[in-house]
Design a protein around this motif. Structure first.
Motif, PDB file in Angstrom:
ATOM      1  N   VAL A   1       0.848  -1.173   0.000  1.00 21.94           N
ATOM      2  CA  VAL A   1       0.000   0.000   0.000  1.00 21.94           C
ATOM      3  C   VAL A   1       0.894   1.237   0.000  1.00 21.94           C
ATOM      4  CG1 VAL A   1      -0.245   0.350   2.504  1.00 21.94           C
ATOM      5  CG2 VAL A   1      -2.147   0.832   1.013  1.00 21.94           C
ATOM      6  N   ASP A   2       0.514   2.214  -0.799  1.00 28.26           N
ATOM      7  CA  ASP A   2       1.301   3.435  -0.856  1.00 28.26           C
ATOM      8  C   ASP A   2       0.705   4.427   0.137  1.00 28.26           C
ATOM      9  OD1 ASP A   2       2.884   5.562  -1.420  1.00 28.26           O
ATOM     10  OD2 ASP A   2       1.985   6.000  -3.370  1.00 28.26           O
ATOM     11  N   ILE A   3       1.080   4.243   1.394  1.00 30.91           N
ATOM     12  CA  ILE A   3       0.438   5.020   2.454  1.00 30.91           C
ATOM     13  C   ILE A   3       0.722   6.513   2.299  1.00 30.91           C
ATOM     14  CG2 ILE A   3       0.230   5.346   4.945  1.00 30.91           C
ATOM     15  CD1 ILE A   3       0.778   2.468   5.370  1.00 30.91           C
TER      16      ILE A   3
ATOM     17  N   LEU B   1      -6.923   2.844  -2.267  1.00 26.98           N
ATOM     18  CA  LEU B   1      -5.767   2.098  -1.769  1.00 26.98           C
ATOM     19  C   LEU B   1      -5.797   0.633  -2.128  1.00 26.98           C
ATOM     20  CD1 LEU B   1      -5.307   3.051   1.953  1.00 26.98           C
ATOM     21  CD2 LEU B   1      -3.797   3.544   0.042  1.00 26.98           C
TER      22      LEU B   1
ATOM     23  N   PHE C   1      -9.270  12.708   9.861  1.00 27.54           N
ATOM     24  CA  PHE C   1      -8.872  13.340   8.603  1.00 27.54           C
ATOM     25  C   PHE C   1      -9.477  12.565   7.438  1.00 27.54           C
ATOM     26  CE2 PHE C   1      -5.355  10.408   9.613  1.00 27.54           C
ATOM     27  CZ  PHE C   1      -5.182   9.736   8.432  1.00 27.54           C
TER      28      PHE C   1
ATOM     29  N   SER D   1       0.855   8.369  -0.169  1.00 26.57           N
ATOM     30  CA  SER D   1      -0.003   9.075  -1.113  1.00 26.57           C
ATOM     31  C   SER D   1      -1.334   9.450  -0.465  1.00 26.57           C
ATOM     32  CB  SER D   1      -0.265   8.197  -2.334  1.00 26.57           C
ATOM     33  OG  SER D   1      -1.150   7.149  -1.998  1.00 26.57           O
ATOM     34  N   LEU D   2      -1.597   8.876   0.703  1.00 28.24           N
ATOM     35  CA  LEU D   2      -2.858   9.129   1.398  1.00 28.24           C
ATOM     36  C   LEU D   2      -2.859  10.411   2.196  1.00 28.24           C
ATOM     37  CD1 LEU D   2      -3.834   5.847   3.211  1.00 28.24           C
ATOM     38  CD2 LEU D   2      -4.973   6.962   1.312  1.00 28.24           C
ATOM     39  N   ILE D   3      -1.651  10.830   2.587  1.00 26.29           N
ATOM     40  CA  ILE D   3      -1.577  11.890   3.582  1.00 26.29           C
ATOM     41  C   ILE D   3      -2.208  13.172   3.063  1.00 26.29           C
ATOM     42  CG2 ILE D   3      -0.023  13.246   5.022  1.00 26.29           C
ATOM     43  CD1 ILE D   3       1.932  10.855   4.814  1.00 26.29           C
TER      44      ILE D   3
ATOM     45  N   PRO E   1      -5.415  -2.718  -3.304  1.00 30.57           N
ATOM     46  CA  PRO E   1      -4.542  -3.227  -4.371  1.00 30.57           C
ATOM     47  C   PRO E   1      -5.140  -4.436  -5.074  1.00 30.57           C
ATOM     48  CG  PRO E   1      -3.790  -4.068  -2.270  1.00 30.57           C
ATOM     49  CD  PRO E   1      -5.019  -3.239  -1.987  1.00 30.57           C
TER      50      PRO E   1
ATOM     51  N   PHE F   1      -2.829   6.963  11.878  1.00 28.26           N
ATOM     52  CA  PHE F   1      -1.452   7.436  12.003  1.00 28.26           C
ATOM     53  C   PHE F   1      -1.200   7.802  13.456  1.00 28.26           C
ATOM     54  CE2 PHE F   1      -1.554   9.403   7.440  1.00 28.26           C
ATOM     55  CZ  PHE F   1      -1.623   8.130   6.910  1.00 28.26           C
TER      56      PHE F   1
ATOM     57  N   VAL G   1      -9.826  10.607   3.966  1.00 27.85           N
ATOM     58  CA  VAL G   1      -8.927   9.704   3.259  1.00 27.85           C
ATOM     59  C   VAL G   1      -9.739   8.888   2.268  1.00 27.85           C
ATOM     60  CG1 VAL G   1      -9.080   7.694   4.790  1.00 27.85           C
ATOM     61  CG2 VAL G   1      -6.920   8.248   3.709  1.00 27.85           C
TER      62      VAL G   1
END
Lengths: 143, 143
Positions: free
Chosen positions: A106-108, B111, B104, A110-112, B113, B128, B106
DNA sequence: GTTCCTGCAAAAGCTTTGCAGAAGA
DNA sequence: TCTTCTGCAAAGCTTTTGCAGGAAC
């Protein structure tokens, strides 16, 4: 790449953490059993080799390893913690039927979102729950 | 939009869940205090109004509401659960210094995959940990 | 009168703590 | 010897369970 047992052993030396027989065994177990074990699983398995092992030592060791950043604590709505020697960002999927935990990429980052630009993020977690393919097909067979 | 207390009340009626005084108060508290409270926080606060309230009832109520899908259980590596009346997908940020939990936005679905295409996903979580802006600036002042 | 709900007390389960003895440098 | 590590026992916490009394319809 996943760290090998030797990598970890070296890293502990660097961080000045004592390398007792018990600690080595816990580390070895985590490196070889990448199934996100619970304290109890680790304890039960290692006890076969080290009959005098206590759960306290397993807890101590895991706390030390976690503080050193060598293992990651994952808690997926269970009361009991699980431990992962893979500290790279990745997601976890827990099957609600068989309890197995699957890793997924998962490309975490990119979520921020913009909203968190003034926050200091130390730890990122993504986990899903549901049914794994195996349990899904079992269910179909029954119906 | 966030559900109002009245919306929730209606939804409970629809789902045939009894609406006792205690349950209404728990629901009301969750609707008005969107700070992801623990069982203990809810219990302590409501006890001021209902001196005979027991923690068991709070646990019972929250379990029923969670099963009905009206609240979401969130567990961020604490032993104690927290409860969120906002069941829409969103992320949580927990400040390691002051303990506050921030929501937040999201886009969790983006996400998912390829690897999970054969899984049935029932629940998605992103959280987080780190330091919030307030605690960050306090830290700078001290140094 | 039945059914559901409450709340006390006890139990259960995971984790932490205190401390004495053992191991290691 | 001195420090660190281990492991037993007990305590701490959150959460669950059993059950009797009470409320509501």
């Amino acid at each position: 790449m996943d760290p090998t047992f030797e990598d970890l052993r070296q890293e502990l030396k660097t961080k000045n953490i004592g390398l007792s027989h018990q600690r080595l065994k816990v580390l070895e177990y985590l490196a070889q059993n990448r199934c996100h074990p619970t304290v109890d699983q680790i304890y039960t398995e290692l006890q076969k080799d080290i009959p005098t092992l206590s759960k306290t030592t397993v807890y101590n060791t895991l706390r030390i390893l976690a503080e050193a950043g060598l293992v990651k604590v994952i808690s997926i709505e269970d009361k009991e913690c699980r431990f992962d020697i893979d500290t790279e960002d990745h997601g976890h999927f827990k099957c609600e039927s068989c309890g197995t935990i699957f890793d997924f990429p998962v490309d975490i980052d990119s979520l921020i979102p913009e909203e968190l630009s003034n926050f200091k993020i130390n730890d990122k977690n993504v986990y899903f729950k549901g049914l794994c393919p195996g349990c899904l097909s079992n269910k179909k067979e029954i119906n």
